[in-house]
Design an enzyme around this catalytic site. Structure first.
Site, PDB file in Angstrom:
ATOM      1  N   LYS A  13       0.835  -1.208   0.000  1.00 19.26           N
ATOM      2  CA  LYS A  13       0.000   0.000   0.000  1.00 19.26           C
ATOM      3  C   LYS A  13       0.868   1.256   0.000  1.00 19.26           C
ATOM      4  O   LYS A  13       0.670   2.161  -0.799  1.00 19.26           O
ATOM      5  CB  LYS A  13      -0.931   0.026   1.230  1.00 19.26           C
ATOM      6  CG  LYS A  13      -1.895  -1.144   1.307  1.00 19.26           C
ATOM      7  CD  LYS A  13      -2.827  -1.031   2.518  1.00 19.26           C
ATOM      8  CE  LYS A  13      -2.129  -1.091   3.868  1.00 19.26           C
ATOM      9  NZ  LYS A  13      -1.446  -2.372   4.166  1.00 19.26           N
ATOM     10  N   ARG A  88     -10.032   0.828   8.269  1.00 22.11           N
ATOM     11  CA  ARG A  88      -9.611  -0.525   8.571  1.00 22.11           C
ATOM     12  C   ARG A  88     -10.647  -1.301   9.361  1.00 22.11           C
ATOM     13  O   ARG A  88     -10.395  -2.437   9.757  1.00 22.11           O
ATOM     14  CB  ARG A  88      -8.360  -0.472   9.422  1.00 22.11           C
ATOM     15  CG  ARG A  88      -7.102  -0.650   8.618  1.00 22.11           C
ATOM     16  CD  ARG A  88      -6.040  -0.327   9.592  1.00 22.11           C
ATOM     17  NE  ARG A  88      -4.888  -1.131   9.532  1.00 22.11           N
ATOM     18  CZ  ARG A  88      -3.745  -0.699   9.000  1.00 22.11           C
ATOM     19  NH1 ARG A  88      -3.682   0.410   8.339  1.00 22.11           N
ATOM     20  NH2 ARG A  88      -2.691  -1.428   9.116  1.00 22.11           N
ATOM     21  N   ARG A 127      11.784  -5.639   5.408  1.00 24.09           N
ATOM     22  CA  ARG A 127      11.540  -4.227   5.086  1.00 24.09           C
ATOM     23  C   ARG A 127      12.473  -3.354   5.927  1.00 24.09           C
ATOM     24  O   ARG A 127      12.745  -3.648   7.080  1.00 24.09           O
ATOM     25  CB  ARG A 127      10.096  -3.845   5.401  1.00 24.09           C
ATOM     26  CG  ARG A 127       9.888  -2.327   5.312  1.00 24.09           C
ATOM     27  CD  ARG A 127       8.453  -1.902   5.274  1.00 24.09           C
ATOM     28  NE  ARG A 127       7.701  -2.357   6.427  1.00 24.09           N
ATOM     29  CZ  ARG A 127       6.381  -2.228   6.522  1.00 24.09           C
ATOM     30  NH1 ARG A 127       5.690  -1.695   5.528  1.00 24.09           N
ATOM     31  NH2 ARG A 127       5.758  -2.673   7.583  1.00 24.09           N
ATOM     32  N   ARG A 160      11.051  -1.533  11.429  1.00 22.74           N
ATOM     33  CA  ARG A 160       9.911  -1.177  12.272  1.00 22.74           C
ATOM     34  C   ARG A 160       9.745  -2.206  13.385  1.00 22.74           C
ATOM     35  O   ARG A 160       9.898  -3.396  13.166  1.00 22.74           O
ATOM     36  CB  ARG A 160       8.628  -1.124  11.422  1.00 22.74           C
ATOM     37  CG  ARG A 160       8.380   0.262  10.844  1.00 22.74           C
ATOM     38  CD  ARG A 160       7.284   0.296   9.811  1.00 22.74           C
ATOM     39  NE  ARG A 160       6.022  -0.314  10.222  1.00 22.74           N
ATOM     40  CZ  ARG A 160       4.928  -0.311   9.462  1.00 22.74           C
ATOM     41  NH1 ARG A 160       4.939   0.281   8.273  1.00 22.74           N
ATOM     42  NH2 ARG A 160       3.818  -0.881   9.879  1.00 22.74           N
ATOM     43  N   ARG A 171      -0.685  -8.930  13.258  1.00 26.19           N
ATOM     44  CA  ARG A 171      -1.292  -7.915  12.375  1.00 26.19           C
ATOM     45  C   ARG A 171      -2.158  -8.578  11.319  1.00 26.19           C
ATOM     46  O   ARG A 171      -3.232  -8.071  10.969  1.00 26.19           O
ATOM     47  CB  ARG A 171      -0.193  -7.077  11.724  1.00 26.19           C
ATOM     48  CG  ARG A 171       0.416  -6.087  12.695  1.00 26.19           C
ATOM     49  CD  ARG A 171       1.781  -5.595  12.249  1.00 26.19           C
ATOM     50  NE  ARG A 171       1.770  -4.904  10.982  1.00 26.19           N
ATOM     51  CZ  ARG A 171       2.858  -4.711  10.228  1.00 26.19           C
ATOM     52  NH1 ARG A 171       4.035  -5.166  10.617  1.00 26.19           N
ATOM     53  NH2 ARG A 171       2.760  -4.049   9.097  1.00 26.19           N
TER      54      ARG A 171
END
Ligand code: AP5
Ligand code: MG
Ligand code: ZN
Length: 219
Positions: A13, A88, A127, A160, A171
């Site tokens: 996203k 969400r 990431r 992160r 998540r």
């Protein structure tokens, strides 16, 4: 153009929102980025959000809805907006509908980026994110030119806190339970456009542009 990007964590996203908002000249609003900025600055909002984010849970609806309301009335949204990571939950989607009606800016499309769970885990555990500007990299698929340094602003890259594998799984579970129902919600309203998110980045960007250009309004 007024857009929403839906999709599980790691769907791409943020990566695609940056590109598409640039192409169409619209504002990119990422609720996750807004929370991370507040955490960095040590605000009360940041402190409150961090509690939930570190566990891989969603931040309470009322907190998020107020932030998005403020962002949408900013003049940056005059030419349109792309919401990345909001709504969400169904309650957030309903609140958004009311807000947009009030300001007279209805949604044009909701793009659902789908990727399988294995791809999510592979993407998120490698990431790296720029501490300064928030841009995302991937150690294998999209590495920075210089290790540990952001190509765009020279900022330091970090992992992160919520990208550890067990938090990624949490998540994904939150996503299944609370966010996935929005696919149906927007399909019923004729706004949904489905795009496969597991191709390479340029392919996905192109697929989104094609979908936005060809999908007839109302479905
Ligand atoms: P948020 O920051 O929104 O995280 P997320 O939705 O879990 O999504 P990500 O940012 O992890 O993934 P992405 O889809 O943006 O993928 P990206 O482009 O980075 O939210 C974080 C937290 O904040 C939530 O858990 C919650 O606590 C809170 N929150 C935020 N909004 C909220 C809301 N509305 N309500 C309640 N709580 C909220 O890509 C991932 C990786 O893959 C990168 O390394 C990238 O380089 C790589 N990659 C991307 N595309 C490709 C590709 N095509 N091929 C190969 N690699 C790729
Ligand atoms: Mg993101
Ligand atoms: Zn940067």
């Amino acid at each position: 153009m007024n857009l929403v990007f839906l999709g599980p964590p790691g769907a791409g996203k943020g990566t695609q929102a940056e590109r598409i908002s640039g192409i169409y000249g619209i504002a990119h609003i990422s609720t996750g980025d807004i929370f991370r900025e507040n955490i960095k600055k040590g605000t009360e909002l940041g402190r409150r959000a961090k509690e939930y984010m570190d566990r891989g849970e969603l931040v309470p609806d009322e907190v998020v809805i107020d932030i998005v309301r403020d962002a949408l009335v900013d003049e940056k949204c005059d030419r349109g907006f792309l919401l990345d990571g909001f709504p969400r939950t169904v309650a957030q989607a309903e609140a958004l509908e009311v807000m947009l009606r009030e300001i007279g800016r209805p949604l044009d499309r909701v793009v659902n980026l789908s990727v399988p769970d294995e791809v999510v885990v592979e993407r998120l555990t490698a990431r790296r994110t720029c501490r300064n500007c928030g841009r995302n990299y991937h150690l294998v698929f999209n590495p920075p030119k210089v290790e540990g340094v952001c190509d765009v602003c020279g900022g330091e890259l970090f992992q992160r806190d919520d990208d550890r594998e067990e938090t990624v799984r949490a998540r994904l579970e939150e996503y299944r339970r609370k966010t996935e129902p929005l696919i149906e919600y927007y399909r019923e309203r004729g706004l949904l456009v489905e795009v496969a998110g597991d191709g390479d980045m340029d392919e996905v960007t192109q697929a989104i542009q094609e979908a936005l250009a060809t999908a007839a309004p109302g479905g």
